[in-house]
Design a protein around this motif. Sequence first.
Motif, PDB file in Angstrom:
ATOM      1  N   SER A  32       2.308  -5.085 -13.022  1.00 14.24           N
ATOM      2  CA  SER A  32       3.592  -4.374 -13.082  1.00 14.24           C
ATOM      3  C   SER A  32       4.083  -4.153 -11.659  1.00 14.24           C
ATOM      4  O   SER A  32       3.300  -4.160 -10.701  1.00 14.24           O
ATOM      5  N   GLY A  33       5.380  -3.934 -11.509  1.00 15.20           N
ATOM      6  CA  GLY A  33       5.948  -3.675 -10.187  1.00 15.20           C
ATOM      7  C   GLY A  33       5.402  -2.404  -9.557  1.00 15.20           C
ATOM      8  O   GLY A  33       5.365  -2.276  -8.328  1.00 15.20           O
ATOM      9  N   PHE A  34       4.952  -1.471 -10.395  1.00 12.93           N
ATOM     10  CA  PHE A  34       4.429  -0.204  -9.862  1.00 12.93           C
ATOM     11  C   PHE A  34       3.228  -0.409  -8.943  1.00 12.93           C
ATOM     12  O   PHE A  34       2.995   0.348  -8.020  1.00 12.93           O
ATOM     13  N   ILE A  35       2.445  -1.449  -9.245  1.00 13.57           N
ATOM     14  CA  ILE A  35       1.222  -1.668  -8.482  1.00 13.57           C
ATOM     15  C   ILE A  35       1.564  -1.898  -7.011  1.00 13.57           C
ATOM     16  O   ILE A  35       0.969  -1.280  -6.109  1.00 13.57           O
ATOM     17  N   GLU A  36       2.562  -2.765  -6.763  1.00 12.12           N
ATOM     18  CA  GLU A  36       2.939  -3.018  -5.368  1.00 12.12           C
ATOM     19  C   GLU A  36       3.537  -1.761  -4.732  1.00 12.12           C
ATOM     20  O   GLU A  36       3.273  -1.448  -3.572  1.00 12.12           O
ATOM     21  N   ASP A  37       4.345  -1.002  -5.517  1.00 13.19           N
ATOM     22  CA  ASP A  37       4.906   0.259  -5.004  1.00 13.19           C
ATOM     23  C   ASP A  37       3.804   1.205  -4.515  1.00 13.19           C
ATOM     24  O   ASP A  37       3.912   1.821  -3.458  1.00 13.19           O
ATOM     25  N   ILE A  38       2.769   1.319  -5.319  1.00  6.39           N
ATOM     26  CA  ILE A  38       1.659   2.217  -4.964  1.00  6.39           C
ATOM     27  C   ILE A  38       1.020   1.763  -3.655  1.00  6.39           C
ATOM     28  O   ILE A  38       0.774   2.570  -2.752  1.00  6.39           O
ATOM     29  N   LEU A  39       0.765   0.479  -3.560  1.00  5.62           N
ATOM     30  CA  LEU A  39       0.115  -0.034  -2.346  1.00  5.62           C
ATOM     31  C   LEU A  39       1.035   0.177  -1.140  1.00  5.62           C
ATOM     32  O   LEU A  39       0.573   0.530  -0.043  1.00  5.62           O
ATOM     33  N   GLU A  40       2.342  -0.005  -1.330  1.00  5.59           N
ATOM     34  CA  GLU A  40       3.308   0.189  -0.252  1.00  5.59           C
ATOM     35  C   GLU A  40       3.294   1.641   0.239  1.00  5.59           C
ATOM     36  O   GLU A  40       3.210   1.916   1.445  1.00  5.59           O
ATOM     37  N   GLU A  41       3.367   2.549  -0.722  1.00  6.55           N
ATOM     38  CA  GLU A  41       3.344   3.991  -0.401  1.00  6.55           C
ATOM     39  C   GLU A  41       2.068   4.346   0.363  1.00  6.55           C
ATOM     40  O   GLU A  41       2.093   5.068   1.355  1.00  6.55           O
ATOM     41  N   GLY A  42       0.949   3.822  -0.110  1.00  8.50           N
ATOM     42  CA  GLY A  42      -0.327   4.093   0.560  1.00  8.50           C
ATOM     43  C   GLY A  42      -0.308   3.598   2.000  1.00  8.50           C
ATOM     44  O   GLY A  42      -0.794   4.284   2.915  1.00  8.50           O
ATOM     45  N   ARG A  43       0.275   2.404   2.227  1.00  5.28           N
ATOM     46  CA  ARG A  43       0.302   1.850   3.575  1.00  5.28           C
ATOM     47  C   ARG A  43       1.154   2.705   4.505  1.00  5.28           C
ATOM     48  O   ARG A  43       0.850   2.846   5.684  1.00  5.28           O
ATOM     49  N   LEU A  44       2.206   3.295   3.952  1.00  7.97           N
ATOM     50  CA  LEU A  44       3.056   4.177   4.756  1.00  7.97           C
ATOM     51  C   LEU A  44       2.257   5.363   5.300  1.00  7.97           C
ATOM     52  O   LEU A  44       2.364   5.730   6.467  1.00  7.97           O
ATOM     53  N   PHE A  45       1.446   5.957   4.467  1.00  8.05           N
ATOM     54  CA  PHE A  45       0.633   7.098   4.933  1.00  8.05           C
ATOM     55  C   PHE A  45      -0.387   6.642   5.974  1.00  8.05           C
ATOM     56  O   PHE A  45      -0.665   7.347   6.942  1.00  8.05           O
ATOM     57  N   ILE A  46      -0.948   5.439   5.758  1.00 11.73           N
ATOM     58  CA  ILE A  46      -1.903   4.908   6.733  1.00 11.73           C
ATOM     59  C   ILE A  46      -1.225   4.740   8.092  1.00 11.73           C
ATOM     60  O   ILE A  46      -1.800   5.090   9.137  1.00 11.73           O
ATOM     61  N   ASN A  47       0.010   4.247   8.054  1.00  7.66           N
ATOM     62  CA  ASN A  47       0.726   4.073   9.327  1.00  7.66           C
ATOM     63  C   ASN A  47       1.060   5.406   9.992  1.00  7.66           C
ATOM     64  O   ASN A  47       1.009   5.539  11.207  1.00  7.66           O
ATOM     65  N   GLN A  48       1.405   6.399   9.159  1.00  7.97           N
ATOM     66  CA  GLN A  48       1.699   7.727   9.720  1.00  7.97           C
ATOM     67  C   GLN A  48       0.506   8.261  10.518  1.00  7.97           C
ATOM     68  O   GLN A  48       0.663   8.765  11.630  1.00  7.97           O
ATOM     69  N   VAL A  49      -0.672   8.120   9.950  1.00  6.07           N
ATOM     70  CA  VAL A  49      -1.865   8.609  10.648  1.00  6.07           C
ATOM     71  C   VAL A  49      -2.171   7.737  11.868  1.00  6.07           C
ATOM     72  O   VAL A  49      -2.677   8.230  12.882  1.00  6.07           O
ATOM     73  N   ARG A  50      -1.838   6.458  11.773  1.00  3.47           N
ATOM     74  CA  ARG A  50      -2.144   5.535  12.870  1.00  3.47           C
ATOM     75  C   ARG A  50      -1.398   5.938  14.148  1.00  3.47           C
ATOM     76  O   ARG A  50      -1.906   5.753  15.247  1.00  3.47           O
ATOM     77  N   LYS A  51      -0.194   6.526  14.008  1.00  4.37           N
ATOM     78  CA  LYS A  51       0.599   6.862  15.193  1.00  4.37           C
ATOM     79  C   LYS A  51      -0.047   7.980  16.005  1.00  4.37           C
ATOM     80  O   LYS A  51      -0.315   9.072  15.483  1.00  4.37           O
ATOM     81  N   PRO A  52      -0.318   7.751  17.281  1.00  4.73           N
ATOM     82  CA  PRO A  52      -1.126   8.638  18.128  1.00  4.73           C
ATOM     83  C   PRO A  52      -0.688  10.107  18.136  1.00  4.73           C
ATOM     84  O   PRO A  52      -1.511  11.004  18.091  1.00  4.73           O
ATOM     85  N   ASP A  53       0.605  10.365  18.172  1.00  7.60           N
ATOM     86  CA  ASP A  53       1.044  11.759  18.331  1.00  7.60           C
ATOM     87  C   ASP A  53       1.496  12.374  17.017  1.00  7.60           C
ATOM     88  O   ASP A  53       2.293  13.302  16.988  1.00  7.60           O
TER      89      ASP A  53
END
Lengths: 264, 264, 264, 264, 264, 264
Positions: A32-53
């Motif tokens: 389902s399309g939701f699966i990719e949405d979930i993975l996308e949302e998860g990656r966004l949080f990963i990137n937020q934490v990745r940013k140093p400040d």
Amino acid sequence: DFMMALEEVKPLFGVAEEELEKRLRGGIIPFSGFIEDILEEGRLFINQVRKPDSTPVLSVALHGPPESGKTALAAKLALDSGFAYIKMVSPEDMVGFSESQKVQQLDKVFTDAYKSDLSIIVIDNIELLVDWVPIGPRFSNTVLVALKVLLKKQPPKGRRLLIFGTTTERTVLQQLDLFSKFDAEIAVPNVNSQAELAHILQHAGFSDRDQQRAIGELQEITGGADIGVGIKKILTGIETAKQDQDMAGRFARVMSRAIAANRS
Amino acid sequence: DFMMALEEVKPLFGVAEEELEKRLRGGIIPFSGFIEDILEEGRLFINQVRKPDSTPVLSVALHGPPESGKTALAAKLALDSGFAYIKMVSPEDMVGFSESQKVQQLDKVFTDAYKSDLSIIVIDNIELLVDWVPIGPRFSNTVLVALKVLLKKQPPKGRRLLIFGTTTERTVLQQLDLFSKFDAEIAVPNVNSQAELAHILQHAGFSDRDQQRAIGELQEITGGADIGVGIKKILTGIETAKQDQDMAGRFARVMSRAIAANRS
Amino acid sequence: DFMMALEEVKPLFGVAEEELEKRLRGGIIPFSGFIEDILEEGRLFINQVRKPDSTPVLSVALHGPPESGKTALAAKLALDSGFAYIKMVSPEDMVGFSESQKVQQLDKVFTDAYKSDLSIIVIDNIELLVDWVPIGPRFSNTVLVALKVLLKKQPPKGRRLLIFGTTTERTVLQQLDLFSKFDAEIAVPNVNSQAELAHILQHAGFSDRDQQRAIGELQEITGGADIGVGIKKILTGIETAKQDQDMAGRFARVMSRAIAANRS
Amino acid sequence: DFMMALEEVKPLFGVAEEELEKRLRGGIIPFSGFIEDILEEGRLFINQVRKPDSTPVLSVALHGPPESGKTALAAKLALDSGFAYIKMVSPEDMVGFSESQKVQQLDKVFTDAYKSDLSIIVIDNIELLVDWVPIGPRFSNTVLVALKVLLKKQPPKGRRLLIFGTTTERTVLQQLDLFSKFDAEIAVPNVNSQAELAHILQHAGFSDRDQQRAIGELQEITGGADIGVGIKKILTGIETAKQDQDMAGRFARVMSRAIAANRS
Amino acid sequence: DFMMALEEVKPLFGVAEEELEKRLRGGIIPFSGFIEDILEEGRLFINQVRKPDSTPVLSVALHGPPESGKTALAAKLALDSGFAYIKMVSPEDMVGFSESQKVQQLDKVFTDAYKSDLSIIVIDNIELLVDWVPIGPRFSNTVLVALKVLLKKQPPKGRRLLIFGTTTERTVLQQLDLFSKFDAEIAVPNVNSQAELAHILQHAGFSDRDQQRAIGELQEITGGADIGVGIKKILTGIETAKQDQDMAGRFARVMSRAIAANRS
Amino acid sequence: DFMMALEEVKPLFGVAEEELEKRLRGGIIPFSGFIEDILEEGRLFINQVRKPDSTPVLSVALHGPPESGKTALAAKLALDSGFAYIKMVSPEDMVGFSESQKVQQLDKVFTDAYKSDLSIIVIDNIELLVDWVPIGPRFSNTVLVALKVLLKKQPPKGRRLLIFGTTTERTVLQQLDLFSKFDAEIAVPNVNSQAELAHILQHAGFSDRDQQRAIGELQEITGGADIGVGIKKILTGIETAKQDQDMAGRFARVMSRAIAANRS
Ligand SMILES: Nc1ncnc2c1ncn2[C@@H]1O[C@H](COP(=O)(O)OP(=O)(O)OP(=O)(O)O)[C@@H](O)[C@H]1O
Ligand SMILES: Nc1ncnc2c1ncn2[C@@H]1O[C@H](COP(=O)(O)OP(=O)(O)OP(=O)(O)O)[C@@H](O)[C@H]1O
Ligand SMILES: Nc1ncnc2c1ncn2[C@@H]1O[C@H](COP(=O)(O)OP(=O)(O)OP(=O)(O)O)[C@@H](O)[C@H]1O
Ligand SMILES: Nc1ncnc2c1ncn2[C@@H]1O[C@H](COP(=O)(O)OP(=O)(O)OP(=O)(O)O)[C@@H](O)[C@H]1O
Ligand SMILES: Nc1ncnc2c1ncn2[C@@H]1O[C@H](COP(=O)(O)OP(=O)(O)OP(=O)(O)O)[C@@H](O)[C@H]1O
Ligand SMILES: Nc1ncnc2c1ncn2[C@@H]1O[C@H](COP(=O)(O)OP(=O)(O)OP(=O)(O)O)[C@@H](O)[C@H]1O
Ligand SMILES: [Mg+2]
Ligand SMILES: [Mg+2]
Ligand SMILES: [Mg+2]
Ligand SMILES: [Mg+2]
Ligand SMILES: [Mg+2]
Ligand SMILES: [Mg+2]
């Protein structure tokens, strides 16, 4: 000998990837399309934490019905992050632990994570980790409070941590005042439509005819087109069906029972 | 000395077959078509697990009224499977165990099973294993949560495990949120009809006349043709009756009390 | 020192007969036809177990009002059986035992019994053994579950065991789901009629006139002919009355209080 | 060190008489005919146990309102009996004991008693001995069950034992199913009438005028002639009054408060 | 090894300032006039304790919604006081502590404080410190009573102590009868108005247009101008939004969820 | 190491006076005629115990609202008695004690008191000593029962003991059945009238004008002349007010909050 018991706990370092890959045995079928949405949302949080400040600690709850794929999706996200420290905390590895041994273990995993610049901790099956049982109700206050505290604890300067928690019991965690300690939430859905189910059957090697027969018989038995069953339960049902001469018919019968159980 | 207490536990390896055969002393009397259906269904699950690329862990709950033959049927299925590792976990072997000793024992049996390619674990009398008592209600949270976790735990790569659980308390297990952790269920029925009862009396050596007298008097006392008594209770009643001059009459009286007890 | 505490427990072997005879100090007065019926029924179960190819384990619950003679009757049956191993398990011998020491003791008695071909275990005062108190309600879950398991546990091949249990609290044991674990039950009645009471007074040496006066005054005070008092309470009342000048009158007064207490 | 804690308990032998005399400091003032009746009834039970072929164990509950003289009367009866072994078991001597230490102590006192031909054990303040608190309600199940068992336990051949128990909480003991374990009961009353009160004031050295003034003012404040206060409370009130210039007036005020407290 | 566990606790002396500064990472943004009022009020209490002949112990509760800045404000006040001894007691540093270890730690911090002329202790997250969970409800009685006692305990002559407590659960502390032990209270508010929110967005580097868009979209989604979200949640939301192309839109969506969660 | 923990408790002998004087730091301000009445009543009980042939043990409960001066008054009475042994038992000195350590400490203080001819024990803050919390409700049964027993325990011949207990929770102690164990009670009132408040402000150095302004503004805010606040809370409020430019106004605001809190 409490200390000894702790020593005996097999070291979690290094084996983490293997542990996580085990949870992905069935792969991630994009039913389902939701699966990719979930993975996308998860990656966004990963990137937020990745940013140093940015936020030094961030926590995300993956919640959804039983066997809907929460653990697999969290494992997938963690494995793909490339973070230095990745660990899954699961009740499976704590059978027979006392409440305080569980807390020690949790504390250790967080303390270890604080030693790396970028870490992800997956806390799996939170309702089992806190020994939740609806009768009583009962649960481990000790583990619960430790989780509340650890979710909010600031890492040392320069360290950043992302926490994924999985649970089937969002409402319970809300009542326990644990859910609000998460900074964000992601809902993981069941397989709900016949189209989604067909996608999965196809993936499992059902011929077009078998797909149609299975779905047709299922609709006949349940008297409706709604599915509402977890992906893992469907994959297990497919395996059972494969033992039967009448694969499609058996699949329909097994699924109809799962659907009935969810309705009751 | 907790460790010592565990050592003292008699090793379960090797003796498993003897243990299981003990549960089959009364044989499996095919008093109804359902008996063969149950065995057939059980064999299908065994075959599912036997297939190399299939479900690595599968669990099946055998539930039914007291003394209906659940343990005997699970033992029969396990013995006939030819699997490398077969073990019964029973409260009988855990009298005096603390909650955590029970969990250690459970954990050990599962860990041992993970060492064989194909294993069957029979978890007998689950409601007693979790110390269930309706007043309170009370039960061992520790053992309950351990069971929940172990039923879902993934074996290591290449190992496959089938779990049979037996219980008289399906509803209780549902309330405890344990029943839903099983992948499938098999219902084991009482001896319900006069024809089924006659089949058993015949097998026990009652003459045709004695069968008729026994069943006739029973119908007279209870005022109906329904039986609804477990096979094991019937076999014990037959033994008691054999002490009496009036065997058929005594059997009818003993059975009528069992029927009355079930109705109240 | 838990082990030491267990060692200190005086060995039960050999002294069992003396222990059982102590319970029979007042003899068995055949004050009613029911008494012989009870003994007859008990002997039938003893014979059932005696037969080599019969039930390997059988359990019988003796229940009835306080001081009605349950323990004395069980002791009588056990002593007359001629079985190789006879043991009484009584709360009297477990004052100060922890729950787990009680379970260890129970387990030991059963393990010992399994070493003889034919054994009888009398489990006395089950409601006290499980620490039952109506307020709460409270009871020892640990001892309760151990009893449930031991009552159903199969002896090793060739060993046969009969279990008598005594209790004043049949309903409680039913609520605790323990009563249904017994294979059979025997009800022990109070002394209920004036004729039965006269029989006992006669046996205690009351003259005909004293019997009549005692029973007459009792009827006057209570306003009825029903007695409904346990045999042991009556025997104690007789002793108290013997201290008084007015033996018959004192007996009537003491008994009337016992009757009133039972009614409230 | 649990054993050590027990050793430290000061030996009860020999000092028993002193212990008992301490409870009799205020003497036994025969302020009403009931006092002699109580002593008479007590002596009858002592004689019953004294007779060689009579009841080997007999238990009597002395119950009544707070400070009504229960302990003093039990002490008086025990001291006058001339029995070989006399012991008081009191919560006062068990401050800081764990539940199991209390049970050990109780068990020891009974075991010691079984070594003498004729023994009396006074179990004082049973509701405190079992840690009874109305909120919850809470109490020590362990001590309660031990008492139930010990009250009914048969002494060895030839030994005879009388047990006096004192309590302010007859109804509580009934709810706990402990009261019915006593073979007999004696009710100890408050000081109820003005005549009884006058008898006591006289004995305490009040002049006739002071008696009349005290009782008169008391009737005025409370608006009635009923007293309903324990003898010990009255003796303490007399002491307080003696500090005041206006002895009679102060006595009336102090007593009126005690009466009010009982009514609320 | 309980002592050892305590030793292992990292010494709190000296590091306190660093600990406190960590809580101030986001600074104190003066988004509303209330912020300065709170700091002013806090300084007044600090001065009261500073005066040699004044109150030797004074306690102030900072209470308010989750993530509203309570800890940061208490840290700020403590750091600016210039007192000799400054310490934060936080559940974060007590993960895995038993109840009695927590109490020992609390006692130690107070005992240490009594050694300096002027001390400030910040007791953070009191509801977590006492293990409060609304279901049951459950909490640590031991820690609760220790807090009650320590809040009121008089320091030795010449020592003066100010205590700040922070909590999200004012009503709970009232029910637990702990709140009344504080001498004063300071309420910490949410970010409530759009003007306050704009102030914060400005501070975070949002352009005027982005501020307007974010607040406009937020109003549209929530259907109102009320915010009612803690400053820390807003700061975290800003970080998340910065990952998105559509920063303003994402911020509005994240905030709207926080607002919805608070309303339910 | 339980013994060691007890050893570490700082010896209470000798320091008792210092301990008691600490509680009197604010002096005893005779703000109302009741204060002298209370001291007079207390002295009467001290004299009663002083008389050689009087009550060997007497207990008096001082009860009243929070911070009304109960502890200070008990300390004053004890210090002025001139008795040989004076001791305060306070939860402040038992932070971190287990229930049984508390009982050991209580027992020790009483045992020590029994060694002197004339002793006074002040048991402070009884509701905290028994760990009372209204939610549940919860409390230490062990400490509660120990207090009940010790309040009634007879000292050895020739020793006499007076016990003062202080509590804010008279009703709770009544429900716990502890209050009735006291022989007498003294009620300690709040500061209730404006005249009483003026007396205290005067004593604290407020000018007549400041007194009038403070009381006037207070009446305005609260809308009434009733005060109903404990003396200690008033003394603390005065200290806070002294930090403010507008001393009288600040006092009125602080007091109005205290009055409001008491009303809710
Ligand atoms: N789209 C998908 N999302 C998640 N899992 C998938 C998907 N497709 C296939 N799978 C497989 O389905 C299984 C999902 O099981 P998983 O244990 O993750 O579920 P869960 O929700 O964590 O179950 P539980 O409620 O028991 O914890 C895994 O084997 C995974 O490989
Ligand atoms: N058709 C049958 N199915 C099962 N058991 C049978 C059958 N025929 C005979 N038996 C005998 O009946 C007995 C069944 O007892 P078993 O202990 O298995 O029952 P159970 O349902 O497990 O009882 P419980 O509820 O006490 O656990 C066994 O001795 C078995 O040999
Ligand atoms: N017909 C009888 N049946 C049983 N006991 C009898 C009979 N006649 C006399 N007795 C005497 O009566 C007494 C019965 O007491 P016993 O302790 O057996 O009663 P119980 O029902 O077990 O009491 P409890 O309810 O206290 O356990 C014994 O002393 C026994 O010798
Ligand atoms: N007629 C009497 N009966 C009993 N005690 C009396 C009598 N006359 C005087 N006394 C004195 O009264 C006091 C009674 O106190 P005792 O402790 O026996 O009362 P109690 O009912 O046991 O109190 P509690 O309810 O506290 O246990 C004793 O000091 C006793 O000497
Ligand atoms: N005006 C302000 N007041 C308080 N904190 C502020 C303010 N402006 C910015 N901040 C920042 O906001 C954050 C507030 O978080 P803090 O942990 O103090 O909140 P809290 O109320 O204690 O949260 P919790 O309820 O989780 O304990 C801190 O990072 C702080 O630096
Ligand atoms: N008339 C008075 N009576 C009592 N205390 C007074 C009086 N005048 C001044 N004080 C002072 O007021 C304070 C009373 O505080 P204290 O601790 O005795 O109150 P409390 O009622 O015991 O409080 P809590 O309810 O917290 O136990 C003491 O510092 C005391 O010196
Ligand atoms: Mg999962
Ligand atoms: Mg079975
Ligand atoms: Mg009996
Ligand atoms: Mg008494
Ligand atoms: Mg905070
Ligand atoms: Mg005080």
